[in-house]
Every structure is written in structure tokens, then in C-alpha cells.
Design an enzyme around this catalytic site. Structure first.
Site, PDB file in Angstrom:
ATOM      1  N   ASP A 144     -22.853  -3.928  54.432  1.00 38.82           N
ATOM      2  CA  ASP A 144     -24.133  -4.653  54.497  1.00 38.82           C
ATOM      3  C   ASP A 144     -24.035  -5.920  53.645  1.00 38.82           C
ATOM      4  O   ASP A 144     -23.744  -5.835  52.451  1.00 38.82           O
ATOM      5  CB  ASP A 144     -25.242  -3.730  53.964  1.00 38.82           C
ATOM      6  CG  ASP A 144     -26.624  -4.274  54.216  1.00 38.82           C
ATOM      7  OD1 ASP A 144     -26.743  -5.427  54.659  1.00 38.82           O
ATOM      8  OD2 ASP A 144     -27.598  -3.542  53.947  1.00 38.82           O
ATOM      9  N   HIS A 217     -29.439  -4.271  65.548  1.00 36.09           N
ATOM     10  CA  HIS A 217     -29.984  -4.938  64.353  1.00 36.09           C
ATOM     11  C   HIS A 217     -29.481  -6.383  64.249  1.00 36.09           C
ATOM     12  O   HIS A 217     -30.252  -7.302  63.968  1.00 36.09           O
ATOM     13  CB  HIS A 217     -29.568  -4.124  63.126  1.00 36.09           C
ATOM     14  CG  HIS A 217     -30.101  -4.642  61.840  1.00 36.09           C
ATOM     15  ND1 HIS A 217     -31.451  -4.712  61.571  1.00 36.09           N
ATOM     16  CD2 HIS A 217     -29.470  -5.126  60.726  1.00 36.09           C
ATOM     17  CE1 HIS A 217     -31.633  -5.206  60.358  1.00 36.09           C
ATOM     18  NE2 HIS A 217     -30.448  -5.473  59.828  1.00 36.09           N
TER      19      HIS A 217
HETATM   20  C1  HEM Z   1     -33.021  -0.371  56.693  1.00 35.93           C
HETATM   21  C2  HEM Z   1     -32.863  -1.593  56.250  1.00 35.93           C
HETATM   22  C3  HEM Z   1     -31.672  -2.430  56.614  1.00 35.93           C
HETATM   23  C4  HEM Z   1     -30.365  -2.083  56.704  1.00 35.93           C
HETATM   24  C5  HEM Z   1     -29.725  -0.717  56.435  1.00 35.93           C
HETATM   25  C6  HEM Z   1     -29.636  -3.255  57.124  1.00 35.93           C
HETATM   26  C7  HEM Z   1     -28.274  -3.297  57.350  1.00 35.93           C
HETATM   27  C8  HEM Z   1     -27.597  -4.384  57.886  1.00 35.93           C
HETATM   28  C9  HEM Z   1     -26.205  -4.388  58.249  1.00 35.93           C
HETATM   29  C10 HEM Z   1     -25.271  -3.207  58.112  1.00 35.93           C
HETATM   30  C11 HEM Z   1     -25.906  -5.619  58.728  1.00 35.93           C
HETATM   31  C12 HEM Z   1     -24.541  -6.110  59.284  1.00 35.93           C
HETATM   32  C13 HEM Z   1     -23.670  -6.751  58.251  1.00 35.93           C
HETATM   33  C14 HEM Z   1     -24.230  -7.977  57.617  1.00 35.93           C
HETATM   34  O1  HEM Z   1     -24.083  -9.083  58.111  1.00 35.93           O
HETATM   35  O2  HEM Z   1     -24.864  -7.829  56.586  1.00 35.93           O
HETATM   36  C15 HEM Z   1     -27.113  -6.403  58.655  1.00 35.93           C
HETATM   37  C16 HEM Z   1     -27.223  -7.715  59.045  1.00 35.93           C
HETATM   38  C17 HEM Z   1     -28.361  -8.455  58.931  1.00 35.93           C
HETATM   39  N1  HEM Z   1     -29.605  -8.017  58.529  1.00 35.93           N
HETATM   40 FE1  HEM Z   1     -30.074  -6.146  57.945  1.00 35.93          FE
HETATM   41  N2  HEM Z   1     -30.523  -4.286  57.252  1.00 35.93           N
HETATM   42  C18 HEM Z   1     -31.777  -3.828  56.970  1.00 35.93           C
HETATM   43  C19 HEM Z   1     -32.955  -4.531  57.011  1.00 35.93           C
HETATM   44  C20 HEM Z   1     -33.047  -5.854  57.330  1.00 35.93           C
HETATM   45  C21 HEM Z   1     -34.275  -6.615  57.354  1.00 35.93           C
HETATM   46  C22 HEM Z   1     -35.656  -6.048  57.039  1.00 35.93           C
HETATM   47  C23 HEM Z   1     -33.931  -7.898  57.683  1.00 35.93           C
HETATM   48  C24 HEM Z   1     -34.793  -9.130  57.853  1.00 35.93           C
HETATM   49  C25 HEM Z   1     -36.088  -9.164  57.725  1.00 35.93           C
HETATM   50  C26 HEM Z   1     -32.502  -7.940  57.890  1.00 35.93           C
HETATM   51  C27 HEM Z   1     -31.787  -9.068  58.222  1.00 35.93           C
HETATM   52  C28 HEM Z   1     -30.451  -9.086  58.538  1.00 35.93           C
HETATM   53  C29 HEM Z   1     -29.729 -10.282  58.916  1.00 35.93           C
HETATM   54  C30 HEM Z   1     -30.283 -11.710  58.997  1.00 35.93           C
HETATM   55  C31 HEM Z   1     -28.411  -9.892  59.194  1.00 35.93           C
HETATM   56  C32 HEM Z   1     -27.237 -10.785  59.632  1.00 35.93           C
HETATM   57  C33 HEM Z   1     -27.306 -11.042  61.122  1.00 35.93           C
HETATM   58  C34 HEM Z   1     -26.144 -11.908  61.559  1.00 35.93           C
HETATM   59  O3  HEM Z   1     -26.251 -13.133  61.451  1.00 35.93           O
HETATM   60  O4  HEM Z   1     -25.112 -11.357  61.961  1.00 35.93           O
HETATM   61  N3  HEM Z   1     -32.007  -6.690  57.665  1.00 35.93           N
HETATM   62  N4  HEM Z   1     -28.136  -5.632  58.135  1.00 35.93           N
END
Ligand code: HEM
Length: 350
Positions: A144, A217
Site C-alpha cells: 500500500d 480500487h
Molecule cells: C480500506 C482502506 C484502503 C486500503 C486497504 C487501500 C489500499 C490500497 C492499495 C493496496 C493500493 C495499491 C498500491 C498503491 O498504489 O498504493 C491503493 C492505491 C490507491 N488508493 Fe487506496 N486503500 C484504501 C483506501 C483508500 C481511500 C479512502 C482512498 C481515497 C480517498 C484511496 C486512494 C488510493 C489511490 C489514489 C491509490 C493509487 C491509485 C493509482 O494511481 O494507481 N485509498 N490503495
């Protein structure tokens, strides 16, 4: 202009405190703002190399109580979302303390010193102790933080610039505490989990667009503007948990110069994009809190503006002398060179 250190290398420990401030305790909080740099510096000096970093945010309600200044443009209470399947609640919070370091004792010591000053004046409504989990994984088992902006793109994504010059060098932050249903998640085959995230689990490689599901996601959080340019935010999520109660969660924290970018991502996740196409990870993750804060430039905290016009010394609690007796405020200094010792950033002047 010296900013708070929003951009930081991934920490091994983090402590998140969300508090409400009692009516009449605004002057105590103002004193803490002014002293936060020196408290941070004194703890940090004892543990050089631990990368101690503390960011303080304040909510819209507290801003109105403390300052006779227009609100920063993006500062408002967190907007709750009620989607077809999932809800993002809006929960109280006047102050946020986001403390990061390589070790929890260091985070704890800084937070304790701040809390000693606020005890009796603020109520902790959520306290989360987060830990690094192996190679930057969340408790769903995925890496993440990979696609966070890097280099110059990071301050460009988080720092307020000319669009709101009075608050340049500040930022906005949204926090949400998610709990996971790890039993249901663990029952999914790994291929299904990968389709929920949009990346491979072991090597953390993004799926090609042609195969990445539209309810993944990553797909729903890839937000572009009218010119097709991707809008970025800076995340520093931390896992947390408790074995006895089987509580397993992710503390989401996202910084942005424009909170509207994070709000767009949240609408995509909870309401769906197109409507109804909601984020698959929400089938296994429930948001229990949601709060938006403004995180001012460090200059603003060091040289904190005075009380609201009309607020008198009588408003301050008996044991606390108000820092500024006269009504009104001084403009935040934009030229103060502060030796932080905690690695503050200089705001890009666009
Ligand atoms: C249960 C809560 C969450 C978990 C476990 C989670 C987990 C992850 C994971 C594993 C990734 C892929 C790796 C990375 O690029 O970081 C990711 C990407 C991302 N997450 Fe989350 N996330 C959560 C909540 C959120 C929330 C609430 C937002 C925004 C309001 C968010 C925004 C993003 C964004 C912008 C990316 C990158 C997308 C890209 O450009 O590839 N995440 N998240």
C-alpha cells in the site's frame, strides 16, 4: 514559508489522535500550536535518526472558534456519503495529530507531551496506533502506497499555492478508520483479491487496463482532470489491529492541496463511477470515521494569529493566560526562517 512535513518516507510506526476541543479551551490550544515545533524538536533531538515527524491539523468548527480570518478555501466538515451499498460517515474532530517515526516509543513520547498540555481541554475521540507490516503491506496483504507521487510531484500534490495565497504552504488531510472483514477476504482466492485491488499481490504489479476490473480500487481511484492529467494525493495509510477482539484495520490518511480530489475518489468508491459501480474493497472494509482537517504551514503555527475579535480574556480558562490580549490577528509571516530540525519543506513558489 516553511511547511509542516507532510511528505515523509514510510514510517515504521504512526500514532493518530483525533480530538474535540472543549468550549473555552481555545487559548490553551493556541499555546500548543505555538509550542509544537519546540516540543517536536526536543523529542527529536533525543533520538536522532528516528525520523520523528508530527503534523497537526484543525477542523472547520475549531477554525471558526479560534480565528477571525476567512476559512482556508477547502476547509469544511467532512461530507458523509451514503451509497447504494456502502456509507462513509462524518465523525467529529477539531484537532488531528499525525505522528510518525521509526519507533512507537518516540511517537508515544511526543504525543504524550502534547496531550499533557491538552488534558482537561480536549477529548480524544479516536486514538490509533499503526505499525508497518512487512514490506509496506496493509492487513489485506497488499503493498500500500506504491503509486504515491514522488520527487517534485509530491509537494505539488499536497501544498496549497497561489490558488489560496494566504494559506500557501498548508494542506488538507482526510482521515478514515476502516475495519476489515479478514475472514471473508481470506476466503477469496488470491486472483479475486488481486482483481479487487487491481494489482498483483506478491510482486505488486498493476494490471493492464484491458484486464483491470472497473470496480477495482486502483481503477476507481485513478482520477483525471478535464485535460486528462491525473490528479494525485499523498497517502500514508497504516495497519492497526487487536488480536483479542479480532479488530483488523487500515487507517486511511490522504493529504492534498485540493481536498476535492480526495472527495472525488471517495464518491467514486462509495457512490460508484458510473453510479452503482462501487469499490470492491468496500465489500470487505467498513469506514467507521471520517474527518477533514486543514494543516497550516509551520509559520502559521509558530506565529499563530490571535483570538477572534470579541473573544476576551474571560473566555480563557482560569489556569491559562491568553497569548494575545488584544483582539484581531497578525498575518502569518511568510519570511520566517525556522530551524526546524524536523525536516520541514519549503513551499514551492509557483
Ligand atoms: C480500506 C482502506 C484502503 C486500503 C486497504 C487501500 C489500499 C490500497 C492499495 C493496496 C493500493 C495499491 C498500491 C498503491 O498504489 O498504493 C491503493 C492505491 C490507491 N488508493 Fe487506496 N486503500 C484504501 C483506501 C483508500 C481511500 C479512502 C482512498 C481515497 C480517498 C484511496 C486512494 C488510493 C489511490 C489514489 C491509490 C493509487 C491509485 C493509482 O494511481 O494507481 N485509498 N490503495
Amino acid at each position: 514559508m516553511v511547511t509542516q512535513q507532510f511528505v515523509a518516507a514510510p514510517a515504521r510506526a504512526a500514532l493518530f489522535l483525533v480530538m474535540t476541543v472543549n468550549e473555552g479551551s481555545e487559548e490553551v490550544v493556541r499555546d500548543v500550536f505555538a509550542d509544537l515545533s519546540s516540543i517536536t524538536r526536543s523529542v527529536s533531538f533525543r533520538v536522532p535518526g528516528d525520523q520523528l515527524n508530527c503534523v497537526l491539523g484543525l477542523g472547520a468548527g475549531l477554525w471558526d472558534r479560534m480565528f477571525d480570518l476567512p476559512r482556508p478555501r477547502g476547509l469544511h466538515p467532512f461530507v458523509p456519503l451514503d451509497g447504494p451499498r456502502h456509507s462513509a460517515p462524518s465523525t467529529p474532530g477539531d484537532l488531528l495529530l499525525h505522528v510518525r517515526a521509526h519507533h512507537m516509543d518516540v511517537c508515544f513520547e511526543l504525543s504524550r507531551q502534547v496531550m499533557d498540555r491538552l488534558r482537561g481541554h480536549a477529548v480524544v475521540v479516536d486514538e490509533t496506533h499503526g505499525f508497518k507490516y512487512f514490506d509496506e503491506r496493509d492487513l489485506l496483504g497488499f503493498v500500500d502506497g506504491t503509486e504515491n507521487p514522488e520527487g517534485d510531484a509530491a509537494p505539488a500534490a499536497v501544498l496549497i499555492a497561489d490558488e489560496d495565497p494566504d494559506y500557501a504552504g498548508g494542506s488538507y488531510v482526510i482521515v478514515q478508520k476502516y475495519r476489515h472483514d479478514l475472514e471473508a477476504w481470506g476466503a477469496l482466492p488470491v486472483e479475486e483479491q488481486e482483481r479487487a485491488i487491481g494489482r498483483s499481490k506478491l510482486e505488486d504489479v498493476e494490471m493492464p487496463d484491458a484486464v483491470k476490473p472497473i470496480n477495482s480500487h486502483v481503477h476507481l481511484n485513478t482520477v483525471v482532470d478535464a485535460d486528462g492529467v491525473q490528479r494525485q494525493i499523498l497517502r500514508d495509510n497504516m495497519p492497526f489491529g487487536e488480536l483479542g477482539t479480532a479488530e483488523f484495520g487500515t487507517y486511511f490518511i490522504g493529504y492534498a492541496a485540493d481536498p476535492g480530489v480526495i472527495e472525488q475518489m471517495l464518491r467514486n468508491m462509495f457512490l460508484g463511477s458510473p453510479p452503482g459501480n462501487t469499490d470492491r474493497i468496500l465489500d470487505f472494509s467498513t469506514a467507521h470515521t471520517g474527518t477533514l482537517f486543514f494543516t497550516p504551514a509551520l509559520d502559521f503555527l509558530d506565529d499563530v494569529p490571535g483570538p477572534r475579535a470579541g473573544a476576551s480574556a474571560d473566555d480563557a480558562p482560569a489556569d491559562t493566560a491568553p497569548v494575545a490580549a488584544a483582539p484581531g490577528h497578525s498575518a502569518p509571516s511568510d519570511a520566517k526562517a525556522t530551524d526546524l530540525g524536523i525536516g520541514g519543506l519549503r513551499a514551492a513558489t509557483h
